[in-house]
Design an enzyme around this catalytic site. Structure first.
Site, PDB file in Angstrom:
ATOM      1  N   GLU A 177       0.715  -1.324   0.002  1.00 28.68           N
ATOM      2  CA  GLU A 177       0.106   0.077   0.251  1.00 28.68           C
ATOM      3  C   GLU A 177       0.769   1.286  -0.038  1.00 28.68           C
ATOM      4  OE1 GLU A 177      -2.955  -0.155   3.005  1.00 28.68           O
ATOM      5  OE2 GLU A 177      -4.157  -2.023   2.149  1.00 28.68           O
ATOM      6  N   GLU A 308      -5.387  -8.547  -0.341  1.00 32.41           N
ATOM      7  CA  GLU A 308      -6.072  -8.334   0.852  1.00 32.41           C
ATOM      8  C   GLU A 308      -7.396  -8.124   0.468  1.00 32.41           C
ATOM      9  OE1 GLU A 308      -4.842  -5.272   3.437  1.00 32.41           O
ATOM     10  OE2 GLU A 308      -2.851  -5.654   3.037  1.00 32.41           O
TER      11      GLU A 308
END
Length: 509
Positions: A177, A308
């Site tokens: 991220e 995710e």
């Protein structure tokens, strides 16, 4: 003329792309009680363990045929310096886990413990490196430490810490991220870093690494395009440059806003349908990223890794808000089935997925009670277990005919049936989800191309939408034999109960 019965046409003799078993991957971050109290109890614990790793958790995950495990994060990965987690445990430096609860981490669970866990599970390692606060050298040396077999400096260090032979590490993540907790970077800046760091994630000896660039948040297709531009050419069939072989994607299903995501167990029918609408949005998101990737990589050499995904609710009352502990109901199970159907349909592009997370965090497979030590298998666990026959099977197209029932939710027509199918050798598996809270759904399986010599079916449902498993009622939501499958002139007729998940196993002639 009577309305045509709702029918799923499946050509059993026309197998499609392989559904990688790695779509059924898992994720274990240093977050809450996922590692400590979940996987790791320590060698001196009264809880049965092997070298500190909890035995019953390992046994439960082996029953899922867990294919891979992602570690150490997540946001934690870009704060993690791997050399802090090697050597004698009582000499390892401590650190602050600033993302998750602001707790002090003693690094008792590090590289050797994780690789030991993977060996106990029979799972392949997906290690996530540190780009946000780390260095190229640090990442390169970690790969060398893990996978090199000669007398190189890092191989010698590994041997000094008790491991002679190198490990196999087939998957390595280049940060996490970077658009957020991994550095708040712009897409183009991270794309350059991914090329740089990926260059130094080397193949040592016989270990071949799939390098996974940290991809987009939800529907940020521009992020994916920036990464594709970094390794490929628009509309060109030339091989992509080998800085990385896959791009990740993160998408979570919530019922409200990020400030108030909704409750895990206290929800009504309207909340159920909003959740299912948002879960089904994964199909739109995967299709969008696949379209961008196709423009630069028509031959699909670069994989999409949804590392995710899952539900994210408000934490359970009385728990640390930074630990992300939530219960897991029948609703979560149907969210899982809808996602897995999507990944099956995009098996030509989606090469891995990792539900968040494995134990005690978010949409967990397993919950462990901190007071009694009891282990609970969640409804989501059972969906994964019911789907093991899809691992490395050939996807079958499910063509729906007739009117699929829908419900208007937030101005959108939500289809109330989700389905996918696959075949391996002389068997096939059909997965069916009825998202209607109140009404059964009758579906004809029009099975073509091969004879069906035998059938069996299993059902996952519960008396209420909110039903969940607890130490006191560990099988409130658990699969049972299903009798609602009948012969039909075109194959089989299935009567799906309301809010249910059904798998139909076929023996083929």
């Amino acid at each position: 003329m009577p309305d045509e019965a709702l029918t799923a046409v499946i050509d059993l003799d026309l197998p499609g792309p392989t559904i990688s078993r790695h779509i059924y991957g898992h994720f274990a971050e240093h977050l809450g009680r996922c590692i400590y109290g979940g996987f790791w109890v320590g060698e001196d614990s009264s809880v049965p363990n092997v070298r500190g790793i909890r035995t019953d958790v390992v046994e439960a995950l082996r029953a899922l045929r867990i294919p891979n495990l992602r570690w150490p994060g997540g946001c934690f990965a870009d704060d993690y310096h791997w050399k802090d987690g090697i050597g004698p445990r009582d000499e390892r430096p401590r650190m602050v886990n600033s993302h998750w609860g602001d707790v002090v981490e003693d690094n008792a669970f590090g590289t050797h413990e994780f690789m030991d866990l993977c060996e106990l599970l029979g799972a392949e390692a997906y290690v996530n490196g540190n780009v946000g606060s780390g260095t190229v050298r640090e990442m390169s040396e970690w790969v060398e430490y893990l996978t090199r077999g000669d007398d190189s400096p890092m191989a010698a260090l590994r041997r000094a810490n008790g491991r002679d032979e190198p490990w196999k590490v087939p998957f390595f993540g280049i940060g996490n991220e970077p658009w957020g907790c991994g550095g708040n970077m712009a897409a183009e800046h991270y794309a350059h870093l991914a090329r740089q760091y990926g260059t130094y994630v080397r193949n040592h000896g016989g270990n071949e690494v799939t390098r996974i660039a940290a991809g987009a948040n939800s529907d940020d297709y521009g992020w994916t395009e920036a990464l594709m531009k970094a390794v490929s050419w628009l509309g060109c069939a030339r091989d992509p440059r080998g800085f990385f072989q896959a791009i990740s994607l993160h998408y979570y299903t919530i019922n409200g806003s990020w400030d108030d995501k909704g409750d895990a167990t206290r929800f009504d029918t309207d909340d159920w349908y909003v959740t299912m609408l948002r879960a089904r949005r994964m199909e739109e998101i995967v299709r969008g990223h696949a379209a961008v990737m196709d423009a630069y990589d028509a031959e699909k050499r670069i994989g999409l890794v949804v590392d995710e995904w899952g539900t994210w609710w408000n934490v359970e009352e009385g728990t640390n808000p930074g630990f992300l502990y939530q219960q897991n109901t029948l609703r979560d199970a149907l969210v899982a089935s809808v996602h897995l159907d999507t990944f099956h349909r995009f098996a030509d592009r989606v090469v891995m997925a990792n539900i968040a997370q494995t134990v005690n965090v978010l949409q967990a497979m397993i919950l462990t009670d901190p007071d009694t030590g009891a282990l609970v298998l969640t409804p989501s666990y059972h969906v994964f277990e019911m789907n093991t026959a899809h691992h490395d099977a050939s996807a079958l197209t499910v063509n729906l005919r007739g009117d699929v029932p829908t419900r208007e939710v937030e101005g959108t027509a939500l289809p109330l049936l989700s389905a996918s199918a696959s075949t391996t050798g002389d068997t096939a598996l059909v997965s069916l989800s009825n998202l209607d809270t109140d009404e059964p759904l009758t579906l004809v399986l029009d099975l073509r191309g091969r004879d069906v010599a035998g059938t069996s079916a299993r059902l996952l449902t519960a008396s209420t939408l909110q039903t969940h498993n607890t130490p006191e009622q560990p099988e409130a939501v658990a699969p049972v034999k299903f009798e609602g499958v009948r012969p039909h002139a075109r194959g089989l007729e299935v009567e799906l109960p309301p809010h249910s998940y059904v798998t139909v196993s076929l023996t083929l002639g």
